[in-house]
Scaffold this motif. Structure first.
Motif, PDB file in Angstrom:
ATOM      1  N   HIS A  91       0.865  -1.115  -0.001  1.00  0.00           N
ATOM      2  CA  HIS A  91       0.102   0.120  -0.058  1.00  0.00           C
ATOM      3  C   HIS A  91       0.772   1.134   0.153  1.00  0.00           C
ATOM      4  N   ASN A  92       1.761   1.315   0.902  1.00  0.00           N
ATOM      5  CA  ASN A  92       2.621   2.372   0.912  1.00  0.00           C
ATOM      6  C   ASN A  92       3.711   2.615  -0.238  1.00  0.00           C
ATOM      7  N   ARG A  93       4.075   1.513  -0.886  1.00  0.00           N
ATOM      8  CA  ARG A  93       4.921   1.796  -2.169  1.00  0.00           C
ATOM      9  C   ARG A  93       3.977   2.099  -3.236  1.00  0.00           C
ATOM     10  N   LEU A  94       2.853   1.735  -3.220  1.00  0.00           N
ATOM     11  CA  LEU A  94       1.913   2.311  -4.360  1.00  0.00           C
ATOM     12  C   LEU A  94       1.705   3.654  -4.391  1.00  0.00           C
ATOM     13  N   MET A  95       1.362   4.144  -2.847  1.00  0.00           N
ATOM     14  CA  MET A  95       1.401   5.423  -2.630  1.00  0.00           C
ATOM     15  C   MET A  95       2.404   6.428  -2.995  1.00  0.00           C
ATOM     16  N   LEU A  96       3.757   5.809  -2.699  1.00  0.00           N
ATOM     17  CA  LEU A  96       4.682   6.828  -2.924  1.00  0.00           C
ATOM     18  C   LEU A  96       4.794   6.904  -4.516  1.00  0.00           C
ATOM     19  N   ALA A  97       4.477   5.757  -5.270  1.00  0.00           N
ATOM     20  CA  ALA A  97       4.400   5.841  -6.794  1.00  0.00           C
ATOM     21  C   ALA A  97       3.550   6.630  -7.619  1.00  0.00           C
ATOM     22  N   ILE A  98       2.491   6.623  -6.719  1.00  0.00           N
ATOM     23  CA  ILE A  98       1.590   7.800  -7.318  1.00  0.00           C
ATOM     24  C   ILE A  98       1.766   9.262  -7.045  1.00  0.00           C
ATOM     25  N   VAL A  99       2.235   9.660  -6.042  1.00  0.00           N
ATOM     26  CA  VAL A  99       2.320  10.718  -5.630  1.00  0.00           C
ATOM     27  C   VAL A  99       3.710  11.417  -6.200  1.00  0.00           C
ATOM     28  N   GLN A 100       4.730  10.556  -6.733  1.00  0.00           N
ATOM     29  CA  GLN A 100       5.972  10.786  -7.584  1.00  0.00           C
ATOM     30  C   GLN A 100       5.316  11.087  -9.146  1.00  0.00           C
ATOM     31  N   LEU A 101       4.179  10.150  -9.033  1.00  0.00           N
ATOM     32  CA  LEU A 101       3.841  10.434 -10.597  1.00  0.00           C
ATOM     33  C   LEU A 101       2.927  11.800 -10.879  1.00  0.00           C
ATOM     34  N   VAL A 102       2.065  12.119  -9.811  1.00  0.00           N
ATOM     35  CA  VAL A 102       1.474  13.301  -9.961  1.00  0.00           C
ATOM     36  C   VAL A 102       2.455  14.383  -9.968  1.00  0.00           C
ATOM     37  N   GLY A 103       3.725  14.215  -9.307  1.00  0.00           N
ATOM     38  CA  GLY A 103       4.680  15.459  -9.420  1.00  0.00           C
ATOM     39  C   GLY A 103       5.513  15.475 -10.801  1.00  0.00           C
ATOM     40  N   PHE A 104       5.521  14.208 -11.546  1.00  0.00           N
ATOM     41  CA  PHE A 104       6.169  13.999 -12.579  1.00  0.00           C
ATOM     42  C   PHE A 104       5.126  14.693 -13.696  1.00  0.00           C
ATOM     43  N   SER A 105       3.774  14.702 -13.549  1.00  0.00           N
ATOM     44  CA  SER A 105       2.932  15.041 -14.610  1.00  0.00           C
ATOM     45  C   SER A 105       2.981  16.342 -14.734  1.00  0.00           C
ATOM     46  N   ASN A 106       3.500  17.276 -13.736  1.00  0.00           N
ATOM     47  CA  ASN A 106       3.671  18.560 -13.951  1.00  0.00           C
ATOM     48  C   ASN A 106       4.818  18.965 -15.205  1.00  0.00           C
ATOM     49  N   SER A 107       5.687  17.888 -15.541  1.00  0.00           N
ATOM     50  CA  SER A 107       6.477  18.205 -16.405  1.00  0.00           C
ATOM     51  C   SER A 107       5.651  18.292 -17.940  1.00  0.00           C
ATOM     52  N   PHE A 108       4.644  17.982 -18.081  1.00  0.00           N
ATOM     53  CA  PHE A 108       3.894  18.106 -19.209  1.00  0.00           C
ATOM     54  C   PHE A 108       2.814  19.088 -19.351  1.00  0.00           C
TER      55      PHE A 108
END
Length: 392
Positions: A322-339
């Protein structure tokens, strides 16, 4: 057999590993002795958590989402860099800072997005000590540099619009590039401790502190004291995220009051006709909207990442699925700012929109014009003289 008895290290120390395994796996009617060992039932009984493996659906969705972010951000920011470097008319003060934001986003896309996905999907860190240091450092440098760049843009816009009679803070694109260089250097210095403390750490699951049952690796920060790590995290979040963004909110509120409430006209607009002044004001409003949206998207995209970082450093966050998935999602949200930024430029800036289209169709048009000696090239000047959406 009682688990409390099994967990007694004194009993473990008096047994050989073979005897312990026999004790744990004998008389288990639901599987054979071999199956017991193969399915890591020994580790489960000993209270050692199993290796984290994400569900197949979660893995598939993460891969698809990361690929979408990677492709969109790579194409969008590459176009921004190409347009600004190729078109002299696009080399304005503000666009030099937009160029810097695009470089930051490209670094995140190329160096952080794919490797973060690999780290999320693998059981332990498999990328080695160099990438462990480099990826974490580059990601934080890009985030800090983007924040400082947005702050400088807000300061420059505020000075130019709210104090039009004063000399410009940054007079030309060349000086803007000098400022960009200073911001990159400052960002690299501010997060330089990560180069020292970020390490690959081996963790061992042992039996009675004697037998190593399992070994795996983590890429994490190793500070001499936990309070040092907490202080550094607070420094990054408060001084390099919260305070700059709060300052930007105040500055853009003052700019909005000047443009929308007072509808002030700068001295450079006064000799023009009423229609030209209104057009200039309209473009300034549109450019300001674009910059405000860029700031809002940046702040909202990276906010979950900073919240989780603070929570992780001030509490004990287990390496669960659960925590690993949460970390992956919040990082993905941050990376999405790049586009996000290239999309904003297309919808709110006519110069970028036209140059994006021109760049995408450049090769086809070049082939059509090839061999036509003396073909007209005046069409490159496609901007009306009053279009000052980025040159304010």
């Amino acid at each position: 057999m009682d688990n409390s008895t099994i967990s007694d290290s004194t009993i473990f120390s008096d047994m050989s590993l073979e005897e312990l395994l026999v004790m744990l796996c004998t008389n288990r009617t639901n599987m054979t002795f071999t199956e017991c060992l193969e399915k890591e039932q020994v580790l489960t009984i000993l209270g050692i958590p199993p290796l984290v493996v994400l569900p197949t659906l979660a893995v598939t969705l993460l891969i698809v989402a990361y690929i979408i972010v990677f492709v969109l951000a790579l194409i969008g920011n590459s176009l921004v860099v190409i347009v600004i470097t190729r078109r002299r008319s696009m080399r304005t003060v503000i666009n030099m800072f937009i160029f810097s934001l695009a470089i930051s986003d490209l670094l995140i896309v190329l160096l952080c997005v794919p490797f973060t996905l690999v780290d999320t999907l693998t059981i332990d860190w498999v990328l080695g000590p160099f990438l462990c240091k480099a990826l974490n450092y580059i990601a934080m440098v890009a985030i800090v540099e983007s924040t400082l760049t947005l702050l400088v843009i807000a300061l420059e816009r505020h000075h130019a619009i709210c104090y039009p009679l004063r000399a410009r803070m940054i007079k030309n694109p060349r000086k803007a590039l000098y400022v960009v260089g200073v911001l990159w250097f400052l960002s690299m210095c501010l997060v330089s401790p990560l180069l020292v403390v970020t390490q690959v750490i081996e963790h061992h699951d042992t039996l009675a502190d004697v037998v190593v049952l399992r070994t795996y690796r983590f890429c994490e920060e190793q500070w001499t004291k936990k309070t040092h790590k907490q202080n550094f995290t607070l420094f990054l979040v408060v001084l390099l995220y919260v305070i700059p963004l709060t300052t930007m909110v105040v500055l853009y509120l003052r700019i909005a009051n000047q443009l929308w409430v007072r509808k002030a006209v700068t001295p450079g607009d006064m000799p023009r006709s009423k229609a030209s002044s209104a057009c200039s004001l309209r473009y300034k409003k549109k450019a300001t909207k674009m910059l405000i949206i860029v700031v809002v998207l940046f702040a909202s995209s990276w906010l979950p990442y900073h919240i989780v970082n603070v929570f992780r450093d001030f509490t004990h966050l287990l390496d669960s699925g659960h925590n690993r998935l949460m970390l992956a999602i919040v990082q993905l949200v941050g990376f999405s700012n790049s586009f996000n930024n290239p999309i904003v430029y297309v919808f709110l800036n006519e110069n970028f929109k036209r140059n994006f289209l021109r760049t995408l169709t450049f090769n086809r048009r070049r082939q059509m014009l090839k061999g036509k000696k003396g073909a007209k090239t005046g069409s490159t000047n496609i901007f009306p003289p009053y279009n000052v959406a980025t040159n304010l």
